[in-house]
Design an enzyme around this catalytic site. Structure first.
Site, PDB file in Angstrom:
ATOM      1  N   THR A  73       0.847  -1.194   0.000  1.00 24.29           N
ATOM      2  CA  THR A  73       0.000   0.000   0.000  1.00 24.29           C
ATOM      3  C   THR A  73       0.881   1.243   0.000  1.00 24.29           C
ATOM      4  O   THR A  73       0.639   2.197  -0.747  1.00 24.29           O
ATOM      5  CB  THR A  73      -0.934  -0.015   1.233  1.00 24.29           C
ATOM      6  OG1 THR A  73      -1.760  -1.187   1.159  1.00 24.29           O
ATOM      7  CG2 THR A  73      -1.804   1.222   1.293  1.00 24.29           C
ATOM      8  N   CYS A 327      -9.574  -6.749   2.099  1.00 22.47           N
ATOM      9  CA  CYS A 327      -9.618  -5.313   2.341  1.00 22.47           C
ATOM     10  C   CYS A 327     -11.001  -4.769   2.013  1.00 22.47           C
ATOM     11  O   CYS A 327     -11.408  -3.738   2.521  1.00 22.47           O
ATOM     12  CB  CYS A 327      -8.596  -4.599   1.475  1.00 22.47           C
ATOM     13  SG  CYS A 327      -7.078  -5.523   1.304  1.00 22.47           S
TER      14      CYS A 327
HETATM   15  N1  7TS Z   1      -1.815  -5.031  -4.047  1.00 14.92           N
HETATM   16  C1  7TS Z   1      -2.371  -6.231  -4.278  1.00 14.92           C
HETATM   17  C2  7TS Z   1      -2.468  -6.742  -5.687  1.00 14.92           C
HETATM   18  C3  7TS Z   1      -2.847  -6.991  -3.205  1.00 14.92           C
HETATM   19  O1  7TS Z   1      -3.373  -8.192  -3.457  1.00 14.92           O
HETATM   20  C4  7TS Z   1      -2.761  -6.480  -1.889  1.00 14.92           C
HETATM   21  C5  7TS Z   1      -3.356  -7.222  -0.738  1.00 14.92           C
HETATM   22  C6  7TS Z   1      -2.137  -5.232  -1.701  1.00 14.92           C
HETATM   23  C7  7TS Z   1      -1.706  -4.533  -2.808  1.00 14.92           C
HETATM   24  C8  7TS Z   1      -1.937  -4.635  -0.361  1.00 14.92           C
HETATM   25  O2  7TS Z   1      -0.808  -5.186   0.246  1.00 14.92           O
HETATM   26  P1  7TS Z   1      -0.316  -4.700   1.669  1.00 14.92           P
HETATM   27  O3  7TS Z   1       1.073  -5.227   1.791  1.00 14.92           O
HETATM   28  O4  7TS Z   1      -0.323  -3.217   1.669  1.00 14.92           O
HETATM   29  O5  7TS Z   1      -1.235  -5.259   2.662  1.00 14.92           O
HETATM   30  N2  7TS Z   1      -4.459  -8.034  -1.117  1.00 14.92           N
HETATM   31  C9  7TS Z   1      -5.333  -8.657  -0.316  1.00 14.92           C
HETATM   32  C10 7TS Z   1      -6.273  -9.586  -0.812  1.00 14.92           C
HETATM   33  O6  7TS Z   1      -6.409  -9.938  -1.959  1.00 14.92           O
HETATM   34  N3  7TS Z   1      -6.994 -10.044   0.222  1.00 14.92           N
HETATM   35  O7  7TS Z   1      -6.552  -9.433   1.325  1.00 14.92           O
HETATM   36  C11 7TS Z   1      -5.519  -8.583   1.016  1.00 14.92           C
END
Ligand code: 7TS
Length: 399
Positions: A73, A327
């Site tokens: 993120t 999310c």
């Molecule tokens: N981008 C993608 C493609 C993702 O799948 C996710 C998390 C994020 C960004 C965010 O990652 P983080 O490290 O900031 O948490 N995706 C998911 C999902 O598909 N189900 O729960 C979280």
């Protein structure tokens, strides 16, 4: 009760080998790597090694940068806000291209920029759930600052034509970012082969710890930091580095590359076995061709079964799956992917995502396969729509 975890696109188990290399950096070697005394200097070799593992994992060249940050993120926000500060607010651009199926870490950041007057094009996906290169090309204008298209989708696992999109952007002088969160460890990710300018990843999606991620930045590409402060990460991302997290992410990246063959062969075999069993039941569709998908993912639409209801029933049996992105899943909205591929509204709430990992066993998959007909049958028995599907409940014909 034995539990079975099939929600690996949300997060993964930390590989015990990763945990092992992280452990010393909590109560033994807890120094700040920027300190000049031995507490600081003793952690530096491990950070250098982690950096090497990250560079090797995506085949970055020494001249490129990799910023270690807190999560994908943050990486996604950093790239999009950097384009805003550099090329839009202080330049003559005013347009960003993205897809309608990005993770909210991209989609909501673009929406925020829209509120500041930036024009954003959200490209649709076809019925396979894929963004086309032609659509990207057609959307580029002289005022386009950045295109941000994910490498693989988190809900469907569909793999986007990132190499072609990256070349299309480069040829038109548009910066290109890809969210590769769902690609690392599941596909070969090689930034020498695919000319992306920025690429984000997150350790907890490939058996590393939560709260640490990475942002790749190609040599010579502009970057305005999101966090200003003590000049960590060469001034590109200030904040004392998460030492244990970075060490763990380095090891997780090395293991992801090492296990890629297993993922492509064995995880895919188990995924296909589960998918075949699902498709053998009536009125179930799986989004997208399995040959164009990450090896671990199935997004199934089960007519007459509310995704949430199936999740609760499976959860009672110790099986963890999801309706899509965790999310977004608290909002109980229609699955945006199933809506985006053009399915009728009766199917919009029927999406269930099964995502495996290299820790998934055949025995676990067999148990799920044995249970699914019973759980689905029971939910269909109590469904008000399933018994009498009307003509409006048809899936669109593939084009
Ligand atoms: N981008 C993608 C493609 C993702 O799948 C996710 C998390 C994020 C960004 C965010 O990652 P983080 O490290 O900031 O948490 N995706 C998911 C999902 O598909 N189900 O729960 C979280």
């Amino acid at each position: 009760m034995e539990r079975i975890y099939l929600d690996n696109n949300a997060t993964t188990i930390v590989d015990p080998k990763v945990f092992q290399v992280m452990e010393p950096y909590f109560v033994q070697m807890y120094g700040n790597p920027n300190s000049l005394h031995s507490f600081g200097s003793e952690v530096k070799p491990a950070l250098a090694q982690a950096m090497e593992q990250l560079y090797a994992g995506i085949n970055a060249s020494d001249e490129d940068d990799i910023i270690v940050n807190s999560c994908a993120t943050e990486g996604n926000n950093t790239v999009i806000m950097s384009a805003y500060y550099d090329l839009i607010r202080n330049g003559d651009k005013n347009h960003i291209i993205t897809s309608s199926v990005e993770h909210p870490a991209v989609g909501e950041t673009c929406r925020f920029l829209e509120s500041l007057g930036v024009e954003v094009t959200y490209l649709p996906v076809n019925q396979e759930g894929i963004v086309s290169v032609e659509d990207v090309k057609a959307a580029i204008t002289p005022r386009t600052a950045l295109a941000s298209i994910m490498w693989a989708n988190n809900e469907t696992g569909m793999i986007f034509p990132i190499k072609e999109i990256a070349y299309a952007c480069r040829n038109r002088g548009v910066l290109f970012h890809t969210d590769a969160v769902q690609a690392i460890g599941k596909l070969q990710v090689n930034v020498q082969d695919v000319p992306v300018d920025y690429l984000t990843f997150s350790a907890h999606k490939f058996h590393g710890p939560k709260g640490v991620g990475g942002l790749y930045i190609r040599e010579g590409v502009p970057m305005v930091p999101l966090l200003h402060g003590g000049e960590h990460m060469g001034g590109l991302r200030s904040g004392t580095v998460n030492v244990a997290g970075m060490v763990g992410m380095g090891m997780a990246m090395e293991l992801a590359v090492e296990n890629l063959g297993y993922e492509i062969r064995e995880v895919r075999r188990l995924r296909d076995k589960l998918e075949d069993a699902l498709l053998a039941l009536p009125d179930i569709i799986v989004v997208g061709s399995r040959f164009q998908r990450t090896p671990n993912t199935i997004l199934a639409s089960i007519r007459g079964v509310e995704g949430e209801a199936l999740i609760w029933d499976l959860n009672r049996h110790g099986i963890a799956v999801s309706t899509g992105s965790a999310c977004a899943s608290e909002s109980l909205e229609a699955n945006p992917i199933i809506s985006a591929i053009g399915a009728d509204k009766d199917l919009a709430h029927t999406g269930v995502r099964f995502s495996l990992s290299r820790f998934t066993t055949e025995q676990e998959i067999d148990k799920v396969i044995a249970l699914l007909p019973k759980v689905i049958g029971r939910l269909r028995d109590i469904s008000s729509t399933y018994a009498t599907p009307g003509p409006a409940c048809q899936m669109p014909e593939p084009q």
